[in-house]
Scaffold this active site. Structure first.
Site, PDB file in Angstrom:
ATOM      1  N   LYS A 419      41.297  37.629  37.963  1.00 46.76           N
ATOM      2  CA  LYS A 419      40.456  38.541  38.732  1.00 46.76           C
ATOM      3  C   LYS A 419      40.268  37.938  40.113  1.00 46.76           C
ATOM      4  CE  LYS A 419      36.154  41.072  38.694  1.00 46.76           C
ATOM      5  NZ  LYS A 419      35.994  40.896  40.128  1.00 46.76           N
ATOM      6  N   GLU A 571      37.693  34.793  40.295  1.00 45.71           N
ATOM      7  CA  GLU A 571      36.358  34.933  39.715  1.00 45.71           C
ATOM      8  C   GLU A 571      36.367  34.841  38.200  1.00 45.71           C
ATOM      9  OE1 GLU A 571      35.351  38.836  41.442  1.00 45.71           O
ATOM     10  OE2 GLU A 571      33.355  37.980  41.651  1.00 45.71           O
TER      11      GLU A 571
HETATM   12  N1  LIG Z   1      43.672  41.950  38.297  1.00 41.35           N
HETATM   13  C1  LIG Z   1      42.760  42.808  38.724  1.00 41.35           C
HETATM   14  N2  LIG Z   1      42.692  44.056  38.207  1.00 41.35           N
HETATM   15  C2  LIG Z   1      41.761  44.936  38.603  1.00 41.35           C
HETATM   16  N3  LIG Z   1      40.842  44.665  39.536  1.00 41.35           N
HETATM   17  C3  LIG Z   1      40.852  43.448  40.094  1.00 41.35           C
HETATM   18  C4  LIG Z   1      41.808  42.469  39.718  1.00 41.35           C
HETATM   19  N4  LIG Z   1      41.573  41.365  40.446  1.00 41.35           N
HETATM   20  C5  LIG Z   1      40.543  41.618  41.224  1.00 41.35           C
HETATM   21  N5  LIG Z   1      40.058  42.865  41.030  1.00 41.35           N
HETATM   22  C6  LIG Z   1      38.885  43.409  41.721  1.00 41.35           C
HETATM   23  O1  LIG Z   1      37.791  43.378  40.815  1.00 41.35           O
HETATM   24  C7  LIG Z   1      37.008  44.543  40.978  1.00 41.35           C
HETATM   25  C8  LIG Z   1      36.155  44.807  39.775  1.00 41.35           C
HETATM   26  O2  LIG Z   1      35.169  43.833  39.615  1.00 41.35           O
HETATM   27  P1  LIG Z   1      33.946  43.528  40.624  1.00 41.35           P
HETATM   28  O3  LIG Z   1      32.766  43.072  39.887  1.00 41.35           O
HETATM   29  O4  LIG Z   1      34.429  42.656  41.711  1.00 41.35           O
HETATM   30  O5  LIG Z   1      33.682  44.957  41.128  1.00 41.35           O
HETATM   31  P2  LIG Z   1      32.685  45.438  42.232  1.00 41.35           P
HETATM   32  O6  LIG Z   1      33.453  45.827  43.435  1.00 41.35           O
HETATM   33  O7  LIG Z   1      31.537  44.519  42.405  1.00 41.35           O
HETATM   34  O8  LIG Z   1      32.248  46.755  41.589  1.00 41.35           O
HETATM   35  P3  LIG Z   1      31.333  46.937  40.358  1.00 41.35           P
HETATM   36  O9  LIG Z   1      30.462  45.732  40.270  1.00 41.35           O
HETATM   37  O10 LIG Z   1      30.670  48.215  40.718  1.00 41.35           O
HETATM   38  O11 LIG Z   1      32.285  47.056  39.206  1.00 41.35           O
HETATM   39  C9  LIG Z   1      38.037  45.599  41.297  1.00 41.35           C
HETATM   40  O12 LIG Z   1      37.471  46.677  41.934  1.00 41.35           O
HETATM   41  C10 LIG Z   1      39.010  44.847  42.164  1.00 41.35           C
HETATM   42  O13 LIG Z   1      38.566  44.906  43.489  1.00 41.35           O
HETATM   43 MG   LIG Z   2      35.142  41.884  43.712  1.00 39.90          MG
END
Ligand SMILES: Nc1ncnc2c1ncn2[C@@H]1O[C@H](COP(=O)(O)OP(=O)(O)OP(=O)(O)O)[C@@H](O)[C@H]1O
Ligand SMILES: [Mg+2]
Ligand SMILES: [Mg+2]
Length: 755
Positions: A419, A571
Site C-alpha cells: 500500500k 503504509e
Molecule cells: N496497491 C494499492 N491498491 C489500491 N490502492 C492503493 C494501493 N497502494 C496505495 N493505495 C492508495 O490507498 C488508498 C486507500 O487507502 P487510504 O487510507 O490511503 O485511503 P484514503 O485516501 O485515506 O481514503 P479513505 O480513508 O477514505 O479510504 C487508495 O485510494 C490509494 O490511493
Molecule cells: Mg493514502
C-alpha cells in the site's frame, strides 16, 4: 432576457410586509429571548401573509405593540430606502437585466451607454462583452423556462418535510412535471437540487463567495445596512432567510421579470467562472441582478445556493432515487402511468442502474441524456466509463490484524499488494493521444505532473488507442532508487508546475487497468485485469512500476510481506480478492473485497480518520498567538451536517500551528453554521467555514455525551480518544471527510473485537 420597460407592471411600494419583522430583534411572539427556529419563523411568516399593516386580525396585545413598533421601524426604513432609490435607482430598482448592467458602474468603460441605443443591440453587445470576459455563454446547454419560483416552492416544501419517502415523492412528481414540458428542463433543475454547478471534474466551478461578500451584496441590493444584516445573522444564522426578509420588505417600483431555472443556473455558473481582475465586482453584479428579481421565497434559496448549501435536508442520494422514478415513468409508454404503479423490483433495478452509471460517469448531464435517449434500463449498455471522464475510484475497508484478513478471505484466492503512501492517480489516455491524470476526487491534476509522459510506459503506442489505469503517485528518490515518504511528496507545488520547478520526482505505481481500447475491464477478474495491465504497459524504473504483490494465505509470509512493505516506506498492505465476480472493480464502493492493513494503525482502530476543522480554541502559554486546539467533525452524508467528534491539540509542530493560524483565520465566521451539530459544552472560541480536513490518529473510539458523531444511531456521540494530528488532507474536499456511518462502523467493529 429582453423586455421593454413598457412591459413591466407597476407594483405598489410594500413598506409593511410582515417579513420585515425579521429585522426587529425579539419581535416574534414566540421568541421570548430565545433564538427563533427557522421553521417557527417560516410558519410565523406564513400565518402573517397578506395581513394588512398593524394586523387587523388583532394579534395578542403584547405582540400588537411589538408589531406597531416594528412598523415604525419599517416605515423609516422605507423612507430611507426611497431616498436611496433616488440616488442609485439603477441598482436598487429591479428593471430589465440588460438595463441594469449597462448602468452599473462596474461595467467596462467601453460598454455602450443606455441613452439612445436600442435594447436588443445593447443586450447583444453586452453578451459579446461577457463572452469576451468569461468564455462562450452556454446558451442552449442549460436552457429551461421553468420559473425559478417553482423550484423554490418545492425546496420550501422539502424543508418542511421530514419523511424521506415523502421528499422522494415531492421530487419525483416535480421532475415528472417539468419533463412533460420539456425533458431539457431536467438537467439544470437537477443541478439546482443537488447544489452543484456541473460535474466535479469540470474545472472552475467553485463559487468562492465569502460570507462577508454575500452580506455586503444583500445589504446593497436589499437596502439594509451591513450592521442590520450582521446583527440578524448572529441571531438566526441563515443568510438566505435574511435576504428573503430584506428583499420582501423592499420597496419595488416595478414588478421584476420572473427568474427562470435556466437563467439562475447559467448565472451561477458564470459567477463561478468569473476570474481575473475585478472578478469580485463582476460576481457581485451578477448576484445583484438575480437578487433584485427575486420574489417570495426565491431570495432565500438563491442565497443558499450561492453559499453552496441548500440546507433543506435533501441528500444527493434522495435526488438520484427521485430522478430514477421520474425517468422510469417518463420512459414508460402509457401517458397515465403513475409512480405508484411501477412495480417495486423495476424501481429498485432502475435505481441501481442509475447509481452504477453515475459511479462510472459522474456527470448528471450525460447520465440523464443517456436515460432519455436509450431508457434508464439500458443505461448499463450506453452510459459506461470512458477515457476522459474520471470514474469514482474503488475504496477499501480498514482491518486491524492479519487474522481479520484471513478470516474474511478464507477459502478464496486473494492477493496482497504494497500500500503505497502517495496520492491516488487515475491515468487516462484519450483517443487523441492526450493524457490526463485525475485525483481520488476526480479533480484533473495533469498539470501537477508535467514530468509524466504516458508514451514512455506503453508497450505499443500505435496499438493503444485509449486506456484508464489506476495508480498511486509516490515521491521517488532518483539517486538512491527508492520511495520517499508522503511528507516529501506534499512539498511539491500543486499549481502552475513547470518542469524546472520539480525537485521531487514521482513514480507511478500501477495496480489496476479499467479500460483498454474502448473495452471496459471492470467486470473482469482482477487476475485478468492484471494480465492486461502488464501486456499493455511496461516498467520504466523510477517512473512507472507495478505494485509489488504476493499471492499467499500463509500468516507468516503475510506478516513478513507486511514488514517489508513498511521497510520500503509503504503504509502496509492492500489485500484484494483475485478471482471471480467478487474481484470485479467496484467504482466508488468501499468494498470488503479490498481490505487495507495499515501497520501504524494496527494498535488503534485500523485506520486514520479525515475530519473537518469547524472551530478552534485560542492558544495559551507557548501557543499564545496561534490556535492551541481545534474542534473537528465528521460528515453525515444523509443530512449534510458536520457532527463534532473531538477536540485536538496533539501532534502539531510550532510551524504547523503558525501555518494553520494563517490558513484558518480568514475563514472565521460569526457563529456556528446551521449544519454544525455540537454540544454547547464544547463550544470553541472561534468557528470556521468548513474548508480543511485533518487526517488524525486515535487510540480508540468511545461514546461521549458532548460529541455528536453518529448520534442518530446511539443516544450519545462517538468520539476519538487521544486524537493526534497527522497531516492536512489536501486531496479531499470537506464532504469527503470520514462519514458518520464510517465512524459508527469503526466503533462497532472495535466493540465487537473487544467482546
Ligand atoms: N496497491 C494499492 N491498491 C489500491 N490502492 C492503493 C494501493 N497502494 C496505495 N493505495 C492508495 O490507498 C488508498 C486507500 O487507502 P487510504 O487510507 O490511503 O485511503 P484514503 O485516501 O485515506 O481514503 P479513505 O480513508 O477514505 O479510504 C487508495 O485510494 C490509494 O490511493
Ligand atoms: Mg493514502
Ligand atoms: Mg484514510
Amino acid at each position: 432576457m429582453r423586455r421593454s420597460l413598457a412591459g413591466l407592471t407597476f407594483t405598489p411600494l410594500r413598506l409593511s410586509s410582515p417579513r420585515s419583522l425579521l429585522f426587529m430583534s425579539s419581535s416574534l411572539p414566540s421568541s421570548a429571548g430565545k433564538k427563533p427556529k427557522q421553521a417557527t419563523l417560516a410558519r410565523f411568516f406564513t400565518s402573517m401573509k397578506n395581513k394588512p399593516p398593524g394586523g387587523s386580525s388583532s394579534p395578542e396585545k403584547a405582540t400588537k405593540h411589538k408589531l406597531e413598533s416594528g412598523i415604525n421601524e419599517i416605515n423609516s426604513e422605507g423612507a430611507s430606502a426611497i431616498k436611496k432609490l433616488k440616488h442609485v435607482s439603477a441598482v436598487q430598482t429591479p428593471v430589465e437585466p440588460s438595463d441594469m448592467s449597462s448602468n452599473s458602474s462596474s461595467l467596462p468603460s467601453s460598454a455602450p451607454s443606455s441613452g439612445g441605443v436600442d435594447a436588443s443591440q445593447k443586450s447583444r453587445e453586452l453578451t459579446l462583452k461577457v463572452e469576451e470576459e468569461q468564455g462562450p455563454i452556454e446558451n442552449d446547454h442549460y436552457s429551461s423556462n421553468i420559473p425559478y419560483s417553482e423550484v423554490c416552492e418545492v425546496f420550501n416544501e422539502i424543508e418542511a418535510t421530514s419523511s424521506r419517502l415523502e421528499i422522494i415523492r415531492i421530487c419525483s412528481d416535480f421532475f415528472t412535471k417539468i419533463m412533460k414540458q420539456s425533458s431539457k428542463n431536467l438537467i439544470p433543475t437537477t443541478y439546482l437540487f443537488i447544489n452543484r454547478l456541473g460535474p466535479d471534474y469540470e474545472p472552475g466551478l467553485e463559487l468562492g463567495l465569502g460570507e462577508n461578500l454575500l452580506m455586503k451584496t444583500i445589504s446593497e441590493s436589499c437596502g439594509k445596512s451591513m450592521s442590520q444584516i450582521k446583527l440578524k445573522y448572529k441571531e438566526i444564522g441563515d443568510l438566505g432567510e435574511i435576504a428573503m426578509g430584506a428583499r420582501n420588505v423592499q420597496p419595488t417600483m416595478f414588478k421584476p421579470k420572473p427568474l427562470t431555472v435556466g437563467e439562475v443556473f447559467k448565472s451561477l455558473r458564470s459567477i463561478a467562472k468569473t476570474q481575473g481582475k475585478d472578478s469580485q465586482l463582476r460576481k457581485v453584479k451578477l448576484i445583484k441582478r438575480m437578487l433584485t428579481a427575486c420574489q417570495g421565497v426565491e431570495a432565500k434559496f438563491l442565497i443558499r445556493s450561492l453559499e453552496s448549501k441548500l440546507r433543506i435536508g435533501l441528500a444527493e442520494k434522495t435526488v438520484l432515487i427521485s430522478l430514477s422514478k421520474a425517468l422510469l415513468l417518463h420512459g414508460g409508454n402509457e401517458e397515465s402511468s403513475r409512480v405508484d404503479d411501477i412495480p417495486m423490483d423495476a424501481l429498485e433495478s432502475a435505481q441501481q442502474k442509475i447509481r452504477d452509471a453515475f459511479c462510472q460517469v459522474p456527470n448528471y448531464e450525460l447520465v440523464i441524456n443517456s436515460c432519455l435517449e436509450h431508457g434508464i434500463m439500458n443505461l448499463d449498455q450506453f452510459c459506461t466509463l470512458r477515457p476522459g471522464i474520471p470514474l469514482k475510484p474503488m475504496l477499501a475497508k480498514p482491518t486491524k490484524a492479519i487474522n481479520e484478513v484471513l478470516d474474511r478471505f478464507q477459502g478464496e484466492t486473494f492477493t496482497s499488494e504494497y500500500k503505497y503512501d502517495g496520492e491516488r492517480a487515475q491515468v487516462h489516455l484519450l483517443d487523441d493521444g492526450t493524457m490526463r491524470i485525475y485525483s481520488r476526487n476526480g479533480e484533473n491534476m495533469t498539470e501537477r505532473y508535467p514530468e509524466i509522459r504516458i508514451t514512455d510506459f506503453i508497450q505499443d503506442i500505435d496499438a493503444t488507442k485509449n486506456l484508464i489505469l489506476d495508480c498511486e503517485a509516490v515521491a521517488w528518490d532518483k539517486e538512491q532508487g527508492k520511495i520517499l515518504p508522503f511528507q516529501v511528496l506534499s512539498t511539491r507545488k500543486r499549481k502552475d508546475v513547470e518542469l524546472s520547478d520539480i525537485k521531487v520526482k514521482v513514480c507511478l505505481f500501477a495496480f489496476d487497468i479499467l479500460c483498454h481500447n474502448g473495452e471496459r475491464l471492470i467486470n473482469k477478474s482482477l487476475r485478468e485485469r492484471r494480465d492486461c495491465l502488464t501486456k499493455v504497459t511496461k516498467v520504466v524504473p523510477g517512473e512507472f512500476q507495478y505494485a509489488t504483490q504476493i499471492v499467499t494465505d500463509n500468516l507468516d509470509e503475510l506478516q513478513k510481506f507486511l514488514d517489508e512493505s513498511v521497510n520500503q516506506s509503504c503504509e502496509g498492505l492492500m489485500v484484494k480478492m483475485l478471482e471471480g465476480p467478487e474481484s470485479h472493480y467496484e467504482p466508488s464502493k468501499r468494498s470488503r473485497n479490498w481490505l487495507k492493513l495499515k501497520k501504524d494503525y494496527l494498535e488503534g482502530i485500523g485506520d486514520s480518520l479525515d475530519l473537518c476543522v469547524i472551530g478552534a480554541y485560542y492558544g495559551r502559554g507557548k501557543r499564545t498567538g496561534t490556535y492551541g486546539g481545534f474542534l473537528l467533525g465528521c460528515y453525515n452524508q444523509d443530512s449534510g451536517e458536520f457532527e463534532t467528534c473531538c477536540k485536538i491539540g496533539t501532534g502539531f509542530s510550532d510551524e504547523m500551528l503558525q501555518q494553520l493560524h494563517e490558513r484558518l483565520t480568514p475563514t472565521i465566521i460569526d457563529g456556528p453554521k446551521a449544519t454544525f451539530v455540537f454540544d454547547s459544552s464544547a463550544e470553541p472560541d472561534v468557528w470556521f467555514e468548513p474548508t480543511t480536513l485533518f487526517e488524525v490518529l486515535t487510540a480508540d473510539l468511545s461514546l461521549s455525551p458532548i460529541y455528536k458523531a453518529g448520534s442518530a444511531t446511539f443516544d450519545k456521540g462517538v468520539s476519538l480518544r487521544f486524537p493526534r494530528f497527522l497531516r492536512i488532507r489536501e486531496d479531499k474536499g470537506v464532504e469527503d471527510a470520514t462519514s458518520s456511518e464510517q465512524i459508527v462502523e469503526l466503533y462497532e467493529n472495535q466493540s465487537h473485537m473487544q467482546n
